[in-house]
Design an enzyme around this catalytic site. Structure first.
Site, PDB file in Angstrom:
ATOM      1  N   GLY A  70       0.809  -1.221   0.000  1.00 42.02           N
ATOM      2  CA  GLY A  70       0.000   0.000   0.000  1.00 42.02           C
ATOM      3  C   GLY A  70       0.837   1.264   0.000  1.00 42.02           C
ATOM      4  N   CYS A  71       1.958   1.228   0.706  1.00 44.14           N
ATOM      5  CA  CYS A  71       2.814   2.413   0.786  1.00 44.14           C
ATOM      6  C   CYS A  71       3.538   2.672  -0.528  1.00 44.14           C
ATOM      7  CB  CYS A  71       3.793   2.270   1.939  1.00 44.14           C
ATOM      8  SG  CYS A  71       2.928   2.135   3.530  1.00 44.14           S
TER       9      CYS A  71
END
Length: 187
Positions: A70-71
């Site tokens: 996600g990052c």
């Protein structure tokens, strides 16, 4: 290698648990000032919020951990939109509890050298912005703020999904910019 992959998967699974989308610091609150070691395109420097705000609004976004799924998505989204932020007179800084060596690499690969990421190893910034992850206090939760030049929070958005942070902060900047046009140099 397998151990690192399993650890990354475990972190991603723990952090993917949905949190309610809500602002952490309220709009209009004073934005806590900070300085931190940061990297832009692999070059390490000291990021100072007060200095950045002299140039215009700052999008301050917190993310759990560099190089997680996600990052990585979120960093690439911010990198792709950096020209839109610049057109609105804004800069972007990402903050996590990662060490500066990790962020130096992340700033080159996932951030593509387009914006800085800062190390908050003692979590002082995350605590000041109420961005510590509820279930994993060694990580930040995914929170994006628009900090205005008057050092106030102009917008805040919390959602562990990286999908809407860029669109939402850009819209908040557009809304603010509508009543605060960019100054053109006098001839």
């Amino acid at each position: 290698m397998l151990k690192r992959a399993l650890t990354s998967l475990a972190v991603a699974a723990a952090l993917a648990t949905p949190l309610l989308a809500h602002a952490e610091l309220p709009v209009g609150a004073a934005a806590p000032d900070f300085s931190a070691p940061a990297s832009l395109g692999g070059e390490v420097f000291t990021f100072k919020l007060a200095e950045a705000l002299k140039q215009g609004p700052v999008v301050l976004y917190f993310y759990p951990a560099a190089f997680t799924q996600g990052c990585t998505i979120e960093a690439r989204n911010f990198a792709e939109a950096i020209d839109d932020y610049k057109a609105l007179g804004a800069s972007v800084i990402g903050v996590s509890a990662d060490d500066i060596d990790t962020l130096r690499k992340f700033s080159v690969s996932e951030c593509r050298g387009k914006f800085a990421v800062a190390a908050d190893e003692n979590q002082a910034i995350m605590k000041a912005y109420d961005a510590v992850h509820d279930r994993r206090p060694d990580y930040a939760k995914r929170v994006s703020y628009v900090i205005l030049p008057d050092h106030k929070v102009g917008y805040a958005y919390t959602d562990m999904s990286p999908d809407r942070h860029v669109a939402n902060t850009l819209q908040a900047l557009r809304d603010w910019r509508a009543s605060h046009p960019l100054q053109t140099p006098k001839k």
